[in-house]
Write a protein that holds these residues in place. Structure first.
Motif, mmCIF file in Angstrom:
data_model
loop_
_atom_site.group_PDB
_atom_site.id
_atom_site.type_symbol
_atom_site.label_atom_id
_atom_site.label_comp_id
_atom_site.label_asym_id
_atom_site.label_seq_id
_atom_site.Cartn_x
_atom_site.Cartn_y
_atom_site.Cartn_z
ATOM 1 N N LYS A 303 0.846 -1.194 0.000
ATOM 2 C CA LYS A 303 0.000 0.000 0.000
ATOM 3 C C LYS A 303 0.880 1.242 0.000
ATOM 4 C CE LYS A 303 -3.870 2.244 2.378
ATOM 5 N NZ LYS A 303 -4.701 2.289 1.154
ATOM 6 N N ILE A 304 0.446 2.250 -0.732
ATOM 7 C CA ILE A 304 1.202 3.503 -0.831
ATOM 8 C C ILE A 304 0.402 4.616 -0.166
ATOM 9 C CG2 ILE A 304 2.230 5.209 -2.361
ATOM 10 C CD1 ILE A 304 2.570 2.980 -4.434
ATOM 11 N N LEU A 305 1.002 5.239 0.824
ATOM 12 C CA LEU A 305 0.390 6.387 1.501
ATOM 13 C C LEU A 305 1.018 7.657 0.947
ATOM 14 C CD1 LEU A 305 0.501 5.012 5.168
ATOM 15 C CD2 LEU A 305 -1.347 4.768 3.495
ATOM 16 N N ARG A 306 0.182 8.574 0.509
ATOM 17 C CA ARG A 306 0.690 9.815 -0.105
ATOM 18 C C ARG A 306 0.562 10.984 0.873
ATOM 19 N NH1 ARG A 306 1.308 11.604 -5.536
ATOM 20 N NH2 ARG A 306 0.487 9.595 -6.229
ATOM 21 N N LEU A 307 1.700 11.579 1.211
ATOM 22 C CA LEU A 307 1.713 12.794 2.037
ATOM 23 C C LEU A 307 1.936 13.977 1.107
ATOM 24 C CD1 LEU A 307 3.868 11.654 5.103
ATOM 25 C CD2 LEU A 307 1.434 11.324 4.675
ATOM 26 N N ARG A 308 0.858 14.697 0.812
ATOM 27 C CA ARG A 308 0.922 15.764 -0.189
ATOM 28 C C ARG A 308 1.737 16.961 0.318
ATOM 29 N NH1 ARG A 308 -1.879 14.528 -4.481
ATOM 30 N NH2 ARG A 308 -3.581 13.003 -4.335
ATOM 31 N N GLY A 309 2.555 17.495 -0.587
ATOM 32 C CA GLY A 309 3.344 18.679 -0.262
ATOM 33 C C GLY A 309 4.549 18.420 0.612
ATOM 34 N N LYS A 310 4.871 17.144 0.870
ATOM 35 C CA LYS A 310 6.025 16.814 1.708
ATOM 36 C C LYS A 310 7.249 16.422 0.878
ATOM 37 C CE LYS A 310 4.295 17.288 5.867
ATOM 38 N NZ LYS A 310 4.879 18.274 6.834
ATOM 39 N N GLY A 311 7.189 16.749 -0.430
ATOM 40 C CA GLY A 311 8.319 16.431 -1.298
ATOM 41 C C GLY A 311 9.227 17.636 -1.504
ATOM 42 N N ILE A 312 9.767 17.756 -2.717
ATOM 43 C CA ILE A 312 10.725 18.810 -3.061
ATOM 44 C C ILE A 312 10.008 19.938 -3.810
ATOM 45 C CG2 ILE A 312 12.863 19.329 -4.331
ATOM 46 C CD1 ILE A 312 13.333 17.464 -2.018
ATOM 47 N N PRO A 313 10.305 21.213 -3.499
ATOM 48 C CA PRO A 313 9.697 22.312 -4.252
ATOM 49 C C PRO A 313 10.125 22.266 -5.728
ATOM 50 C CG PRO A 313 10.712 23.102 -2.225
ATOM 51 C CD PRO A 313 11.161 21.687 -2.415
ATOM 52 N N SER A 314 9.223 22.623 -6.613
ATOM 53 C CA SER A 314 9.549 22.672 -8.034
ATOM 54 C C SER A 314 10.503 23.821 -8.307
ATOM 55 C CB SER A 314 8.271 22.841 -8.868
ATOM 56 O OG SER A 314 8.579 23.172 -10.206
ATOM 57 N N ILE A 315 11.536 23.572 -9.103
ATOM 58 C CA ILE A 315 12.492 24.620 -9.456
ATOM 59 C C ILE A 315 11.810 25.723 -10.256
ATOM 60 C CG2 ILE A 315 13.223 23.490 -11.593
ATOM 61 C CD1 ILE A 315 15.523 25.416 -9.178
ATOM 62 N N ASN A 316 10.682 25.400 -10.916
ATOM 63 C CA ASN A 316 9.942 26.385 -11.698
ATOM 64 C C ASN A 316 8.869 27.092 -10.886
ATOM 65 O OD1 ASN A 316 11.260 26.066 -14.198
ATOM 66 N ND2 ASN A 316 10.152 24.165 -14.571
ATOM 67 N N GLY A 317 8.776 26.772 -9.590
ATOM 68 C CA GLY A 317 7.794 27.439 -8.748
ATOM 69 C C GLY A 317 6.392 26.895 -8.865
ATOM 70 N N TYR A 318 6.247 25.629 -9.273
ATOM 71 C CA TYR A 318 4.921 25.032 -9.438
ATOM 72 C C TYR A 318 4.517 24.203 -8.220
ATOM 73 C CZ TYR A 318 5.770 26.212 -14.342
ATOM 74 O OH TYR A 318 6.052 26.871 -15.510
ATOM 75 N N GLY A 319 4.747 24.696 -7.024
ATOM 76 C CA GLY A 319 4.363 23.966 -5.826
ATOM 77 C C GLY A 319 5.393 22.929 -5.419
ATOM 78 N N LYS A 320 4.972 21.975 -4.598
ATOM 79 C CA LYS A 320 5.869 20.941 -4.077
ATOM 80 C C LYS A 320 5.406 19.550 -4.502
ATOM 81 C CE LYS A 320 7.493 23.231 0.166
ATOM 82 N NZ LYS A 320 7.600 23.092 1.644
ATOM 83 N N GLY A 321 6.359 18.636 -4.541
ATOM 84 C CA GLY A 321 6.036 17.245 -4.794
ATOM 85 C C GLY A 321 5.488 16.592 -3.539
ATOM 86 N N ASP A 322 5.232 15.285 -3.606
ATOM 87 C CA ASP A 322 4.661 14.539 -2.490
ATOM 88 C C ASP A 322 5.680 13.550 -1.928
ATOM 89 O OD1 ASP A 322 2.260 15.847 -3.055
ATOM 90 O OD2 ASP A 322 1.624 14.267 -4.441
ATOM 91 N N LEU A 323 5.384 13.075 -0.719
ATOM 92 C CA LEU A 323 6.161 12.000 -0.109
ATOM 93 C C LEU A 323 5.303 10.741 -0.180
ATOM 94 C CD1 LEU A 323 8.434 10.717 1.509
ATOM 95 C CD2 LEU A 323 7.446 11.694 3.583
ATOM 96 N N LEU A 324 5.796 9.725 -0.873
ATOM 97 C CA LEU A 324 5.071 8.468 -1.047
ATOM 98 C C LEU A 324 5.656 7.427 -0.101
ATOM 99 C CD1 LEU A 324 4.976 8.512 -4.949
ATOM 100 C CD2 LEU A 324 3.217 9.290 -3.375
ATOM 101 N N VAL A 325 4.824 6.980 0.835
ATOM 102 C CA VAL A 325 5.255 6.006 1.842
ATOM 103 C C VAL A 325 4.809 4.620 1.384
ATOM 104 C CG1 VAL A 325 5.148 5.319 4.261
ATOM 105 C CG2 VAL A 325 5.018 7.752 3.640
ATOM 106 N N HIS A 326 5.769 3.743 1.140
ATOM 107 C CA HIS A 326 5.494 2.381 0.670
ATOM 108 C C HIS A 326 5.466 1.436 1.869
ATOM 109 C CE1 HIS A 326 6.318 3.503 -3.595
ATOM 110 N NE2 HIS A 326 7.053 4.431 -2.991
ATOM 111 N N VAL A 327 4.301 0.884 2.146
ATOM 112 C CA VAL A 327 4.141 0.001 3.306
ATOM 113 C C VAL A 327 4.591 -1.414 2.939
ATOM 114 C CG1 VAL A 327 2.520 -0.995 4.956
ATOM 115 C CG2 VAL A 327 2.239 1.382 4.204
ATOM 116 N N ASN A 328 5.500 -1.954 3.734
ATOM 117 C CA ASN A 328 5.976 -3.329 3.561
ATOM 118 C C ASN A 328 5.710 -4.089 4.850
ATOM 119 O OD1 ASN A 328 7.672 -3.021 0.901
ATOM 120 N ND2 ASN A 328 8.299 -1.319 2.206
ATOM 121 N N VAL A 329 4.812 -5.089 4.789
ATOM 122 C CA VAL A 329 4.521 -5.892 5.974
ATOM 123 C C VAL A 329 5.627 -6.927 6.141
ATOM 124 C CG1 VAL A 329 2.894 -7.462 7.084
ATOM 125 C CG2 VAL A 329 2.041 -5.538 5.721
#
Length: 372
Positions: A303-329
C-alpha cells in the motif's frame, strides 16, 4: 517583471536548428546594434535580451536545461542569469556573429568606449554537495575559492602595437581590390594594455592567486548536475578586463531513508505483522523533520500512503512534490513452537484467507497511480 521566453525573443520555435537560431540572433543583433541605435536605451535592452537568449539556445546543454526548467535553470533567484552580461561580454563572445557588418565587431554606441574590446577572464568551476534537506529548503553556501586576482602594485600602459584597441587591422591588396581584416593583437592578447610594473610574486599578466570566500545562494528544488553561475567570481582579466564567472555544479548526496524521483520522495516503511493486523502509528523521516503517520488495521503490504506537499519544491515554482510512503509488511522468518502452533491453527481460518476487494489495487495499478 516576468522574463520573456527565449524562443519568442528570437522569433523561432523549439524545433529550430542551430543554424536557424544563429540566423535569427544575427538578425535581431544587427537590428538593435549600438552603431545603428546610438544612445537608445530601449535598443540596448533588446540587444542584451537577444544576446542572453542566444547564449542559452546556441549551447546544447544549456538549451536542454532551459527546455526542461525554463528561466529558473539559470537565474535562481536573479543572481546567476545571463542578463548580467554587459556589452563587453556580448561582443567578446558573439562578435563573430556580426561578421564585417560593423567594422570588425567594435562598437561606439551605449558608451562603448571608442571600439576597445575588453578581455574576459577565464571561468572557474567548482562542485557543491547538497543534502536532500538543503535542496528542499534552499541554502546559502560560503565556499572558499582560489582565483586569480590583479596583484596590488600592478600598473598597465597602452599597448603600442594596437594603440589600445586590442585589434590589429591589416589592409591587403588583392585582385578584387583592397581587403581589410582585423585580428586580435598578439602582443596584448586583445586587452589593449600591457604590463608597466608588477610585484615580484605576480605572474606575467600581473595576476596573483588569492583565496576568497564566495557566498552562493542556492534555491530550493535544484537537481543533480544542474549548473549555477555566479557572475564576476572567476579569474580576473589583465588590465581593465572583465572578470570571469564561477560555475557551480550541483551534486546531490544520497539520503539514508529517502529516495528522490523528480519532485517526489519515496520512503520504505516496514511494519510488523501484528501492527499490520491491529493498526499502529509510525514515525518516518521527511525533509523538514520527522512526522508520525497512522497505519490503519489490516493494512496490506504494498500500500502507498501519499503525504501531499512533503516532497521537493519545483524549481519552476509550481508547488511541491509529495512523499510516497510504501508500506511493507514484515513476515518473520523464524518462529518459536508456540508461535508456529498458533499460525498452524490459523491456516484454514477465514480471517487469514486472502479476499482482495476492488479497492485493493494491483501492483501495476499502484505504479500507474504513482506516476500519474
Amino acid at each position: 517583471m516576468a522574463k520573456r521566453d527565449f524562443y519568442d525573443i528570437l522569433g523561432i520555435n523549439k524545433g529550430a536548428s542551430p543554424e536557424e537560431i544563429k540566423k535569427a540572433y544575427r538578425k535581431m543583433a544587427i537590428k538593435y546594434h549600438p552603431d545603428k541605435n546610438p544612445n537608445d536605451k530601449e535598443a540596448e535592452a533588446k540587444f542584451k535580451e537577444a544576446a542572453e537568449a542566444y547564449e542559452v539556445l546556441s549551447n546544447p546543454d544549456k538549451k536542454a536545461r532551459y527546455d526542461q526548467f525554463g528561466h529558473q535553470a539559470f537565474e535562481n533567484g536573479g543572481r546567476y542569469g545571463g542578463h548580467h552580461m554587459n556589452m563587453d561580454d556580448i561582443f567578446s563572445q558573439f562578435g563573430d556573429i556580426f561578421g564585417g557588418a560593423f567594422g570588425g565587431g567594435g562598437f561606439s554606441g551605449f558608451g562603448g568606449g571608442g571600439g576597445q574590446r575588453r578581455v574576459k577572464g577565464s571561468n572557474l568551476r567548482i562542485r557543491v554537495k547538497l543534502t536532500l534537506e538543503e535542496i528542499a529548503n534552499g541554502v546559502e553556501k560560503k565556499i572558499k575559492v582560489r582565483r586569480k586576482a590583479q596583484a596590488k602594485g600592478t600598473t598597465y600602459k597602452t599597448c603600442t602595437t594596437c594603440n589600445g584597441s586590442g585589434q590589429v587591422t591589416r589592409i591587403t591588396n588583392t585582385i578584387l581590390g583592397r581587403m581589410q581584416t582585423a585580428t586580435t593583437c598578439n602582443v596584448c592578447g586583445g586587452a589593449g594594455q600591457i604590463i608597466d610594473k608588477k610585484p615580484a610574486d605576480a605572474d606575467a599578466q600581473g595576476l596573483k592567486v588569492v583565496e576568497e570566500t564566495v557566498s552562493i545562494k542556492i534555491p530550493a528544488g535544484v537537481v543533480d548536475g544542474m549548473q549555477l553561475k555566479v557572475a564576476g567570481k572567476g579569474n580576473d582579466a589583465p588590465g581593465n578586463g572583465v572578470p570571469g564567472d564561477l560555475l557551480v555544479a550541483i551534486e546531490e548526496e544520497a539520503h539514508a531513508t529517502l529516495q528522490r524521483e523528480g519532485d517526489n520522495l519515496h520512503y520504505d516503511l516496514y511494519v510488523s505483522l501484528p501492527n499490520a493486523i491491529l493498526g499502529t502509528s509510525e514515525e518516518i523521516d521527511t525533509v523538514t523533520g520527522k512526522v508520525r503517520i497512522k497505519i490503519e488495521p489490516g493494512v496490506q503490504s504494498g500500500k502507498i500512503l501519499r503525504l501531499r506537499g512533503k516532497g521537493i519544491p519545483s524549481i519552476n515554482g509550481y508547488g511541491k512534490g509529495d512523499l510516497l510512503v510504501h508500506v511493507n509488511v514484515w513476515t518473520p522468518k523464524t518462529l518459536n513452537k508456540e508461535q508456529r502452533e498458533f499460525f498452524e491453527s490459523m491456516r484454514e481460518d477465514e480471517h487469514f484467507t486472502p479476499k482482495p476487494e476492488s479497492t485493493d489495487k494491483s501492483f501495476f495499478e499502484k505504479v500507474k497511480d504513482m506516476f500519474s
